[in-house]
Design an enzyme around this catalytic site. Structure first.
Site, PDB file in Angstrom:
ATOM      1  N   ARG A 124     -13.479 -83.555  77.369  1.00 64.53           N
ATOM      2  CA  ARG A 124     -13.319 -83.258  78.800  1.00 64.53           C
ATOM      3  C   ARG A 124     -11.886 -82.833  79.140  1.00 64.53           C
ATOM      4  O   ARG A 124     -11.678 -82.117  80.124  1.00 64.53           O
ATOM      5  CB  ARG A 124     -13.717 -84.475  79.636  1.00 64.53           C
ATOM      6  N   GLY A 150     -22.426 -86.391  78.675  1.00 59.39           N
ATOM      7  CA  GLY A 150     -21.335 -86.971  77.909  1.00 59.39           C
ATOM      8  C   GLY A 150     -21.797 -87.540  76.578  1.00 59.39           C
ATOM      9  O   GLY A 150     -21.188 -87.288  75.542  1.00 59.39           O
ATOM     10  N   GLY A 163     -24.922 -86.639  84.403  1.00 63.47           N
ATOM     11  CA  GLY A 163     -25.628 -86.756  85.678  1.00 63.47           C
ATOM     12  C   GLY A 163     -25.579 -85.456  86.460  1.00 63.47           C
ATOM     13  O   GLY A 163     -26.582 -85.033  87.054  1.00 63.47           O
ATOM     14  N   LYS A 182     -33.014 -94.655  79.639  1.00 60.45           N
ATOM     15  CA  LYS A 182     -33.850 -94.999  80.792  1.00 60.45           C
ATOM     16  C   LYS A 182     -34.733 -93.869  81.290  1.00 60.45           C
ATOM     17  O   LYS A 182     -34.248 -92.783  81.613  1.00 60.45           O
ATOM     18  CB  LYS A 182     -32.959 -95.442  81.938  1.00 60.45           C
TER      19      LYS A 182
HETATM   20  C1  3PG Z   1     -19.600 -89.087  84.126  1.00 63.48           C
HETATM   21  O1  3PG Z   1     -19.029 -89.586  83.158  1.00 63.48           O
HETATM   22  O2  3PG Z   1     -20.828 -89.003  84.201  1.00 63.48           O
HETATM   23  C2  3PG Z   1     -18.759 -88.500  85.231  1.00 63.48           C
HETATM   24  O3  3PG Z   1     -17.405 -88.569  84.921  1.00 63.48           O
HETATM   25  C3  3PG Z   1     -19.084 -89.206  86.523  1.00 63.48           C
HETATM   26  O4  3PG Z   1     -18.781 -90.552  86.410  1.00 63.48           O
HETATM   27  P1  3PG Z   1     -19.607 -91.609  87.262  1.00 63.48           P
HETATM   28  O5  3PG Z   1     -21.015 -91.568  86.745  1.00 63.48           O
HETATM   29  O6  3PG Z   1     -18.928 -92.933  87.067  1.00 63.48           O
HETATM   30  O7  3PG Z   1     -19.547 -91.154  88.708  1.00 63.48           O
HETATM   31 MG    MG Z   2     -22.294 -90.713  84.537  1.00 63.59          MG
END
Ligand code: 3PG
Ligand code: MG
Length: 399
Positions: free
Chosen positions: A41, A356, A380, A206
């Site tokens: 990232r 990720g 997400g 999940k």
């Molecule tokens: C992630 O790792 O999915 C993003 O950096 C967002 O982080 P978060 O899910 O804690 O908002």
């Molecule tokens: Mg996340």
């Protein structure tokens, strides 16, 4: 999309101007040593930062890391990220000890043209993630004071209605950075007219996290391959016993319903690697998916499943993959993820890896990034994009 991007800002000239860049530098850290285990990232925002530096901007970078609870918490400090970013940029990164306090103010004030500052973790401040518009707005005012223009390059966070993502762009001239632009371009080809066959591979733990995207994708995809922890709830819905594998009992009915409506598009594992315990050295063997012994826990998809998934991936023209097929962090349970990743890499399709965990899996397994068309920095965020949801960070750039 009607979004201005970094080139528009550069064309106006940024030399000597302070530019606030929201990045997603939320990298995985080693629990013991605190070292960065995957800097993907950080690398992903270099094109945007490099362009601003070359153009002589005073670059103020902000990001979150982990999920601290609105107050400083040393284990989530961005300091190690500042060090790594400096190495990659081959220039010092001036680190502020706080996000909008005295240290941040003096660090930003001291910046010369072409220099970079990194503010401490945004989430050390309650206002960043607050549900209260006024509280978020007050924090956004403080952040916005550090820039004359705002660049969003935090694709991984565009699905969050947070101050730095949603409220700051309402206060400053704003553009999408190179990474956000590229991510949106790629993902929009998947929601538009993907070349067929279009095969999606979903894993991870999940079902409940993936339900909306499965619903959204079913009408569009040709094949949907399901592995990872979430497959056991589907296997249960098929009437199989899953031993002590991960199970979301309250989702079983939903999974049964999805299977019935899927027109045969959903492919489930036919064999799994079942272990005595959730441990790297647990005794384990491969069992049929409809014969998991009652005390065993399924930790990976089996070789027959990998072969079946690879056959479904061969000849695909478009592939989207999100979520590991098993507990790839443990060598004994990494073969499923490795096998599927290799089949995706070999397919000749346009391939998008989202999330990720999947991106980290690709690198942790020593696979070549360049074998994949696009590795998204957003988990997400990419899923919510494919669901067709309005993403607050993107919407804010459109206004
Ligand atoms: C992630 O790792 O999915 C993003 O950096 C967002 O982080 P978060 O899910 O804690 O908002
Ligand atoms: Mg996340």
């Amino acid at each position: 999309m009607s979004i201005r991007n970094l080139d528009d800002l550069l064309a106006e000239g940024v030399s000597g101007r302070r530019v606030l860049v929201r990045a997603d530098l939320n990298v995985p850290l080693d629990k013991q040593t605190g070292e960065i285990t995957d800097d993907g990232r950080i690398r992903a925002v270099l094109p945007t930062l490099g362009a601003l530096v070359s153009a002589g901007a005073k670059v103020v970078v902000c990001s979150h890391l982990g999920r601290p609870k609105g107050a400083p918490d040393p284990q989530f400090s961005l300091r190690p990220v500042a060090g790594r970013l400096g190495e990659l940029l081959d220039a010092p990164v001036h680190f502020a000890e706080d996000t909008v306090g005295d240290s941040a103010r003096s660090t930003v004030e001291a910046l010369a043209d072409g220099q970079v500052a990194l503010l401490e973790n945004l989430r050390f401040n309650k206002g960043e993630t607050s549900k209260d518009d006024a509280e978020r707005g007050a924090f956004a005012d403080q952040l916005a004071a550090f820039g004359e223009a705002y660049v969003d390059d935090a694709f991984g966070a565009v699905h969050r209605k947070h101050a730095s993502v949603f409220d700051v762009p309402a206060r400053l001239p704003h553009v999408a950075g190179r990474l956000v632009l590229r991510e949106v371009e790629v993902l929009s080809t998947l929601t538009g007219q993907p070349e067929r066959p279009y095969v999606v591979v979903l894993g991870g733990s999940k079902v409940s996290d993936k339900l909306a995207v499965i619903e959204a994708l079913l009408p569009t995809v040709d094949r949907l391959l399901i592995g990872g922890g979430m497959c056991f709830t589907f296997l249960k819905a098929q009437g199989h016993e899953v031993g002590s594998s991960l199970l979301e009992q309250e989702m079983v009915e939903t999974c049964r319903n999805l299977m019935e409506r899927s027109g045969g598009k959903i492919l489930l594992p036919v064999d799994v690697v079942a272990a005595d315990a959730f441990a790297p050295d647990a005794a384990h063997d491969t069992v049929p998916a409809d014969g998991i012994p009652s005390k065993r826990v399924g930790l990976d998809i089996g070789p027959e499943t990998v072969a079946g998934f690879a056959a479904a991936l061969k000849g695909a023209k478009t592939i989207f993959w999100n979520g590991p097929m098993g507990v790839f962090e443990m060598a004994a349970f990494a073969n499923g993820t490795r096998g599927v990743a290799e089949a995706i890499a070999k397919s000749g399709a346009f391939t998008v890896v989202g999330g990720g965990d999947s991106a980290a899996a690709v690198r942790a397994l020593g696979l070549d990034d360049s074998a994949f068309g696009h590795i998204s920095t957003g988990g997400g965020a990419s899923l919510e994009y494919l669901e067709g949801k309005t993403l607050p960070g993107i919407a804010a750039l459109e206004n």
